[in-house]
Enzyme design. Structure first.
Site, PDB file in Angstrom:
ATOM      1  N   GLU A 575     -86.496  29.663  43.534  1.00  0.00           N
ATOM      2  CA  GLU A 575     -86.526  28.896  42.277  1.00  0.00           C
ATOM      3  C   GLU A 575     -85.471  29.338  41.271  1.00  0.00           C
ATOM      4  OE1 GLU A 575     -90.643  29.008  40.969  1.00  0.00           O
ATOM      5  OE2 GLU A 575     -90.996  27.215  42.173  1.00  0.00           O
ATOM      6  N   LYS A 696     -84.972  34.535  44.176  1.00  0.00           N
ATOM      7  CA  LYS A 696     -86.328  34.938  43.783  1.00  0.00           C
ATOM      8  C   LYS A 696     -87.141  35.311  45.018  1.00  0.00           C
ATOM      9  CE  LYS A 696     -90.337  32.946  41.346  1.00  0.00           C
ATOM     10  NZ  LYS A 696     -90.910  31.695  40.848  1.00  0.00           N
ATOM     11  N   GLN A 697     -86.896  34.579  46.104  1.00  0.00           N
ATOM     12  CA  GLN A 697     -87.742  34.762  47.289  1.00  0.00           C
ATOM     13  C   GLN A 697     -86.998  34.278  48.528  1.00  0.00           C
ATOM     14  OE1 GLN A 697     -89.905  31.556  45.136  1.00  0.00           O
ATOM     15  NE2 GLN A 697     -91.033  31.435  47.055  1.00  0.00           N
TER      16      GLN A 697
HETATM   17  C1  BGC Z   1     -93.053  30.481  43.805  1.00  0.00           C
HETATM   18  C2  BGC Z   1     -93.372  29.248  44.620  1.00  0.00           C
HETATM   19  C3  BGC Z   1     -94.882  29.093  44.724  1.00  0.00           C
HETATM   20  C4  BGC Z   1     -95.495  29.075  43.341  1.00  0.00           C
HETATM   21  C5  BGC Z   1     -96.999  28.995  43.385  1.00  0.00           C
HETATM   22  C6  BGC Z   1     -93.762  30.406  42.468  1.00  0.00           C
HETATM   23  O1  BGC Z   1     -93.552  31.587  41.756  1.00  0.00           O
HETATM   24  O2  BGC Z   1     -91.679  30.584  43.573  1.00  0.00           O
HETATM   25  O3  BGC Z   1     -92.808  29.342  45.900  1.00  0.00           O
HETATM   26  O4  BGC Z   1     -95.171  27.917  45.381  1.00  0.00           O
HETATM   27  O5  BGC Z   1     -95.157  30.254  42.668  1.00  0.00           O
HETATM   28  O6  BGC Z   1     -97.531  30.102  44.023  1.00  0.00           O
END
Ligand code: BGC
Length: 876
Positions: A575, A696-697
């Site tokens: 994100e 972020k991930q």
């Molecule tokens: C993450 C998403 C996730 C959402 C709800 C966000 O911080 O980046 O991948 O779907 O949180 O858990």
């Protein structure tokens, strides 16, 4: 022998103990001088400070801590065994905590049954900065509009319903007792995972000198899911005289769990009625815009006091209260039971008042306790994961299984049009919305509780109309599911987001994560594969898949000059990247994860269609508004989507990724310490994470988490790309170096990728951090706003599929165990396509039992398993 030094703080003492014990081969610790408490035998008191040193050392060192007296009584071996067993089944907290820390513990101590979630707040508490007794019912949302900076912002929230758990007491008609540090000598909270019962023990000394012991036992009914019950025991220790009991249903509540939402309207309900008769009270209301009616009833009973005769009922504002006064004697216990029922117009065709009344008449603490014990007994029999030689992993695994069911159990009835939210029914972060996180939870449900998994998919099916409208509104075709989904299935992502670092409202483009539709499609395919529920595929799945494929076909732009397709204006799971630096347009082009999954999906769906009867395909085509021409387009796109791969064989997260600047992570770490939310830090400095190679991930390599390795390779080959021999390792290192794990969904993915890459140490480190992420609230306050269900579900899958190595996503069951060195044995049951398996996996040796004749592959060798005959297999 380690001596606790009273001159040092508790924290410093613990550090010293840790330093002294680390590296020593210890199996248990013995406490010599613990205090005498009924709830724990390892609490020590030093200089007016008390600590459950046993719990602290068990957490820190992963060993049981026993009390010398117990050792003398039953022997060391037995004492250690008993304590280890206790720790594996209990989630305990000792002491008085405040602020987000207490909010977080409340989330962890939530009881519920998938219909409602009731945070583990003290029954005596009302909402304030330290306590938040929230209660939510699955699928009950409400939209409110707030004007922010001249703009009307609409938000849909999972509604915090009236607080019906409230019970408290008063002495001599003074104010009712509230949770106040000064009055509390001891607090022990213990969630028994085996039975689902939460017990809170309070030792109280009021400023008036009155001393009492107060115990509240809370339990949710797991079968009759409109009910929960509380036992409230009051024991005056040093006084006789008059004691009052208060029980309330308070409708003045707002959605106030998440501090950053405080600028938005938070009052979601209107109270329309309050009534009382005999020992019962009732409060009814309606959500403001979604117009869901609700009725909450409660009754107060007691074996020791004639409640009916003494009770008095008053109403004030939006609250109804029962009170009674009794004369008490010191040392005697006075027990009360409060049974609560909750009904909403969403799940009841009958008259709500009548339904709630009948339910209340039938409910009792005894019945609810018995039901809870039975339900959880079945859960542990069917879906426990047993880990030998690792108390912490064992406990937290069970905590995760517990919350997976607290969030979902009632969905198995098929009567609730809901799914599982990213933060459970445990808090208000992300407004209770449903995300792609379901993908991380669905395997556990599909393997053990297929009806729950099916309901999660039906929730999406029931909203396919909205998904079609959403696609049309963006000039696309087919079905485009929203990134955040609530009651209706329309897009619920926000357009602006408050940056707590800068205090500014930043634009939020996270809804461009169109990959959520790929998740829905993947979940359908995965569910049917695991369960063999072909009926679901025929009735709903195929229509969903074709509609989603149609959407992705409409997303792919053909570039004639290169004979390639591009997918634009999307975001991957990372994100931090919402658009190109300084671009006018939002979104990115050719997110690698998205493109790989689209190609995979198109190929998979073509295969599924080819294997279905013509009539089934025709009917699905009709409903989806598709025809066989779609398959031709899908095939072309599946071969020609573009990826951006550099000379070293690194797959770019999206086209143009390699043009972004590198970030000096060390200098940011030095400056800020925790940089997991570096997006906020950068924005606070007037910069944008869009400009940097920082994630972020997990994103680019996500496909390797969800799909078998060879299936991702097939996609890459089909797309005409070749990767160097060591590409997986280099890609993994490249992206790990650039990832801050700002989402709990990051570590779980990388722990699997690390295991695949043979880096077990790092895999274990990431996995164990993920496993305790809510227990220790590693994001510093987010557990306060709800548990992270995605990571909880994923850890269960990692234990069995990655470390246990049991995979069913290839043609047949294959087992390639890779147990963490600490674990001596891993045992679990699973059901695949109607065959019930039991696996007991040790290092180099495993036993499989199946209730039908079947075949498995262990470390690539084929074995036949005869029905009900445990088969032992050695492996390297
Ligand atoms: C993450 C998403 C996730 C959402 C709800 C966000 O911080 O980046 O991948 O779907 O949180 O858990």
């Amino acid at each position: 022998m380690i001596t606790y030094n009273p001159k040092f703080s508790i924290g410093d003492n613990l550090e010293n103990i840790k330093a002294a014990l680390t590296g020593l081969p210890i199996d248990a610790a013995i406490i010599e001088n613990s205090l005498n408490y009924e709830f724990s035998d390892t609490i020590i008191g030093i200089n007016h400070q008390k600590i459950d040193i046993g719990l602290a050392i068990a957490n820190m060192m992963n060993v049981p801590v026993v009390n010398l007296q117990t050792v003398k009584e039953i022997g060391l071996e037995k004492a250690v065994e008993q304590k280890a067993e206790y720790l594996k089944w209990h989630l305990d907290y000792y002491g008085e905590y405040s602020g987000k820390r207490n909010y977080g513990q409340e989330a962890m101590l939530t009881i519920g049954n998938g219909y409602f979630g009731l945070r583990g707040a003290y029954v005596e508490s009302t909402a304030n900065k330290d306590n938040y007794p929230g209660m939510y019912v699955a699928g009950v949302y409400n939209q409110l509009t707030t004007n922010i900076n001249g703009r009307d912002v609409v938000n849909e929230d999972l509604v915090n319903l009236p607080n019906a758990q409230y019970i408290s007491f008063g002495v001599d008609h003074q104010q009712p007792f509230t949770i106040k540090k000064e009055d509390i000598q001891d607090i022990y909270r213990s969630l028994n995972l085996k039975t689902g019962v939460l017990t809170t023990t309070l030792h109280i000394q009021l400023s008036t000198g009155h001393i009492l012991e107060v115990r509240a036992t809370k339990v949710a009914n797991m079968t009759n899911w409109h009910r929960y019950s509380i036992k409230y025991e009051l024991k005056p220790i040093n006084f006789s005289g008059s004691l009052q009991l208060y029980s309330e249903i308070d409708g003045s509540v707002i959605n106030g769990n998440v501090d950053r939402y405080k600028d938005f309207n938070q009052k979601h309900i209107d109270i329309v009625g309050m009534s009382a008769h005999d020992n019962q009270i009732s409060l009814s209301g309606q959500t403001k815009t979604s117009k869901v009616d609700f009725v909450i009833n409660s009754k107060l009973t007691s074996q020791t006091v004639d409640v009916q005769k003494l009770i008095d009922t008053t109403t004030e504002n939006q609250m109804i209260r029962q009170s009674l006064s009794i004369n008490v004697e010191p040392g005697q216990s006075y027990e009360f039971e409060k049974c609560v029922t909750i009904f909403t117009s969403q799940n009841s065709d009958d008259n709500l008042e009548t339904a709630a009344q009948n339910e209340l008449n039938d409910s009792s603490l005894e019945d609810t306790l018995a039901d809870s014990k039975k339900f959880w007994g079945n859960v542990w029999n069917k879906s426990d994961i047993q880990i030998q030689n690792d108390i912490t992993s064992q406990k937290l695994t069970r905590v995760n299984i517990y919350h997976m069911l607290v969030t979902s159990a009632a969905l198995a009835s098929g009567k609730l049009d809901s799914s599982v939210g990213a933060r459970g029914l445990h808090g208000e972060a992300y407004r209770g919305h449903i995300f792609w996180d379901v993908t991380f939870d669905l395997p556990f449900y599909a393997i053990h509780y297929p009806a729950i998994a099916k309901q999660c998919l039906l929730y999406r099916y029931n909203r396919i109309g909205e998904a079609r409208k959403y696609a049309t509104s963006e000039d696309k075709q087919g079905a485009m599911y929203p990134w955040q989904s609530g009651m209706y299935g329309d897009e619920q992502s926000q357009f602006v987001h408050l940056n707590p670092v800068s205090g500014e409202w930043d634009p939020d483009n996270s809804r461009l994560q169109r990959h959520v539709s790929l998740s829905v499609a993947y979940d359908v395919i995965n569910y049917v594969h695991i369960t063999g529920d072909h009926d679901f595929m025929q009735k709903y799945g195929l229509e969903m898949l074709l509609s989603i494929c149609k959407f992705w076909v409409s997303m792919a732009d053909y570039d004639k000059s290169a004979d390639r397709y591009d997918i634009r204006h999307v975001m991957g799971p990372d994100e931090f990247h919402e658009e190109y630096p300084n671009a006018d347009d939002h979104g990115l082009t050719n997110n690698a994860y998205t493109n790989i999954m689209v190609s995979w999906l198109f190929d998979k769906v073509a295969g599924l269609v080819a294997n279905q009867k013509a009539a089934v395909v025709d009917s699905a085509n009709k409903k989806a508004g598709t025809d066989n021409e779609l398959l031709d387009k899908m095939s072309d796109i599946a071969h020609k989507l573009r990826l951006d791969i550099n000379e070293e064989g690194i797959i770019g997260q999206f086209s143009g990724y390699f043009n972004l600047s590198k970030l000096n992570f060390d200098s940011y770490r030095k400056k800020y310490g925790d940089i997991s939310r570096i997006d906020r830090l950068l924005k606070g400095e007037g910069k944008s994470p869009d400009s940097y190679q920082v994630a972020k991930q997990a994103d680019t390599l996500m496909a390797y988490y969800v799909l078998p390795f060879n299936e991702v390779q097939n996609v890459i080959t089909r797309l005409g790309y070749e990767l160097p021999a060591n590409f997986f390792t280099t890609n993994l290192r490249f992206y790990l170096d650039r990832t801050t794990h700002g989402s709990t969904l990051s570590r779980i993915v990388y722990s699997v990728l690390d295991e695949m890459d043979g880096n077990m140490d790092q895999s274990w480190q990431l996995f164990s951090t993920a496993l305790f992420s809510d227990y220790y609230d590693i994001q510093g306050g987010t557990t306060a706003e709800g548990i992270h269900l995605g990571v909880m579900g994923a850890t269960l899958e990692i234990e069995t599929k990655c470390y246990g190595g049991v995979r069913f996503d290839t043609d047949e069951l294959s087992i390639n165990p890779h147990l963490p060195s600490l674990w001596q044995k891993l045992s679990f049951k699973q059901t695949y396509q109607g065959i019930n398996y039991k696996f007991e996996i040790a290092h180099h040796r495993l036993i499989i039992t199946a209730d039908k004749d079947t075949h498995v592959k262990v470390a690539d060798k084929a074995y036949s398993i005869s029905k009900n005959k445990p088969t032992e297999i050695s492996y390297k």
